[in-house]
Scaffold this active site. Sequence first.
Site, PDB file in Angstrom:
ATOM      1  N   GLY A  83       2.750  -3.078   7.245  1.00  0.00           N
ATOM      2  CA  GLY A  83       1.561  -3.376   6.468  1.00  0.00           C
ATOM      3  C   GLY A  83       1.148  -4.824   6.569  1.00  0.00           C
ATOM      4  CD1 TRP A  84      -3.014  -6.775   5.344  1.00  0.00           C
ATOM      5  CD2 TRP A  84      -2.355  -4.966   4.213  1.00  0.00           C
ATOM      6  NE1 TRP A  84      -4.012  -5.838   5.440  1.00  0.00           N
ATOM      7  CE2 TRP A  84      -3.654  -4.720   4.751  1.00  0.00           C
ATOM      8  CE3 TRP A  84      -1.746  -3.959   3.465  1.00  0.00           C
ATOM      9  CZ2 TRP A  84      -4.333  -3.518   4.568  1.00  0.00           C
ATOM     10  CZ3 TRP A  84      -2.414  -2.756   3.274  1.00  0.00           C
ATOM     11  CH2 TRP A  84      -3.695  -2.547   3.816  1.00  0.00           C
ATOM     12  N   GLY A  85       2.752  -7.314   5.391  1.00  0.00           N
ATOM     13  CA  GLY A  85       3.911  -8.202   5.396  1.00  0.00           C
ATOM     14  C   GLY A  85       4.585  -8.419   4.061  1.00  0.00           C
ATOM     15  CE1 TYR A 137      -3.652   2.351   0.046  1.00  0.00           C
ATOM     16  CE2 TYR A 137      -3.829   2.093   2.426  1.00  0.00           C
ATOM     17  CZ  TYR A 137      -4.282   2.647   1.250  1.00  0.00           C
ATOM     18  OH  TYR A 137      -5.356   3.506   1.272  1.00  0.00           O
ATOM     19  CB  SER A 179      -3.267  -2.166  11.130  1.00  0.00           C
ATOM     20  OG  SER A 179      -4.300  -2.982  10.629  1.00  0.00           O
ATOM     21  CG  ASP A 185       8.643  -3.413   7.094  1.00  0.00           C
ATOM     22  OD1 ASP A 185       8.381  -2.196   7.107  1.00  0.00           O
ATOM     23  OD2 ASP A 185       8.058  -4.228   6.346  1.00  0.00           O
ATOM     24  CB  ILE A 186       9.327   1.389  11.014  1.00  0.00           C
ATOM     25  CG1 ILE A 186      10.613   1.096  11.782  1.00  0.00           C
ATOM     26  CG2 ILE A 186       8.382   2.227  11.860  1.00  0.00           C
ATOM     27  CD1 ILE A 186      11.384   2.345  12.181  1.00  0.00           C
ATOM     28  N   GLY A 187       6.252  -0.127  10.175  1.00  0.00           N
ATOM     29  CA  GLY A 187       5.016   0.043   9.411  1.00  0.00           C
ATOM     30  C   GLY A 187       4.934  -1.010   8.331  1.00  0.00           C
ATOM     31  CB  CYS A 197      -4.354  10.737  -3.711  1.00  0.00           C
ATOM     32  SG  CYS A 197      -4.907  10.998  -2.002  1.00  0.00           S
TER      33      CYS A 197
END
Length: 386
Positions: free
Chosen positions: A166-168, A126, A188, A162-164, A343
Site C-alpha cells: 500500500g502506501w507504506g 486500506y 500501484s 510486506d506483500i501489497g 461492503c
Amino acid sequence: MAGKGFQEKLNELLQAANVKLNGGRAWDIQVHDERFYRRIWAGGSLAAGEAYMDGWWDCEALDELFERLLRSRLDEKIKARDWWWDALVARIFNLQKPSRAFQIGKRHYDTGNDLFRIMLDERMIYSCGYWADASSVDEAQEAKLDLVCRKLQLKPGMKVLDIGCGWGGAARFAAERYSVEVVGITVSEQQANFAQEYCRGLPVDIRLQDYRDMNEKFDRIFSIGMFEHVGYKNYRTYMKKVRELLKPEGLFLLHTIGGNSSVTRNDPWIAKYIFPNSMLPSARQITAAAEDLFVMEDWHNFGDDYDKTLLAWYHNFEKGWPLLKEHYDERFYRMWRYYLLMCAGAFRARSNQLWQVVLSPEGIKGGYVAPRYRGKSEMELEQKIR
C-alpha cells in the site's frame, strides 16, 4: 413480464428482507425511474449498482439495506441473464496472470492519493482495523498493525517482506516500532511513489513489483489486504512463492477478507467498478493452497470490525467531499458511497469475514501462542520501555 409485473415480483421478494419499495424507513428503496424494475431483473446486482449511480433509485441507509438483503440471501435470487458467461470466463481464463497483475493498481489504487488521504487514517492503511480497545479509526489501525507485528514475533534486525504494501504505513510501523528491515512491494505506481517518500530515512525498500518476481529470503512475511487480488487459479502459486521466500524457521501472516463459500468470480458490480479481477477466498481455498507447504498456527476472525472500519471511511469521505468534488464528479460520489456502504452491510450480515491466518513452514517448536487483545496502556508502556 409487463412493467407492473416486474415491480410486483420485486416487492414480493423484498418482503422477505423487510424492505419496501418507496417505503418510509431509512433502509427502504426510493425509486425515481420506472425503468428500474425491468433493469434489475435483466441485470441483477450489476444493474442495481449502475442504476444507483445513474440516480434511478436512492436509499437513505444503504448499509442497512444491504445487511437485510444479504441476510435474506436475496442476492442469490436475482441474477443477470448472462451471469453464466462471466462465470465461464473466470473458469477458463486466469484473470490475475502476471501480465494483468498491474491492472488493479491502475484501476483502483491509482484513483488518487487525495481521495485515500481524506478517507483513511493518518497512516493510510486500506484494510480492516482492530477495534477491541479503539475509539477511532487511527487507533484501530495502529492496534491492527501492532497485532500483526506481535503475531509475527518480530525481533530487531529481522528481514521482513510486506506483500501489497500500500502506501507504506505497515512497513514504516514495523521498522519504527520493531526495528526490522522491510521490503514492501505493490502493483500501484502512485502507492509506490508515496510509500518511498513516506518511509524515507528508514530501513524500508519499496518496490513496484509483482510477488511472483521475488527471489530473496525473509525471516518474516506478511500480506495485508492483498490476497483478494490473487485469484483462485493462483492461490497455490502464491503459497508456493511465499514458502520459497520464507526461511524454515519463519512465520507468515495472511490478512484477508474471506467468503463463506468457494467462488471463482466476484460480484459483477464490484468487479467492474471497484476491484477488477478480484475475488474473495474461502477457508477451504486457503487451506487447500497451503496444504503440505505450511503448518497452520492460528486462524483469527474479526470480520465484524470491518463494518466499523468501513463506516469510519464513509464518514471521512462524506466530510471530505466538498474538497474532493473539485476532482471527482457526482457519478463517482454515488459509486464510492455505494461501494463503502454495500461492503459495510455485507460484513454486518456476516456474508464477508476478515481473517488473519498465521502459517509456519515447519511448525513452531514448543507450539505457537497467538496474541489477541491488548489495551492502549500496555502498548504505550511497551513503547516507553523500548
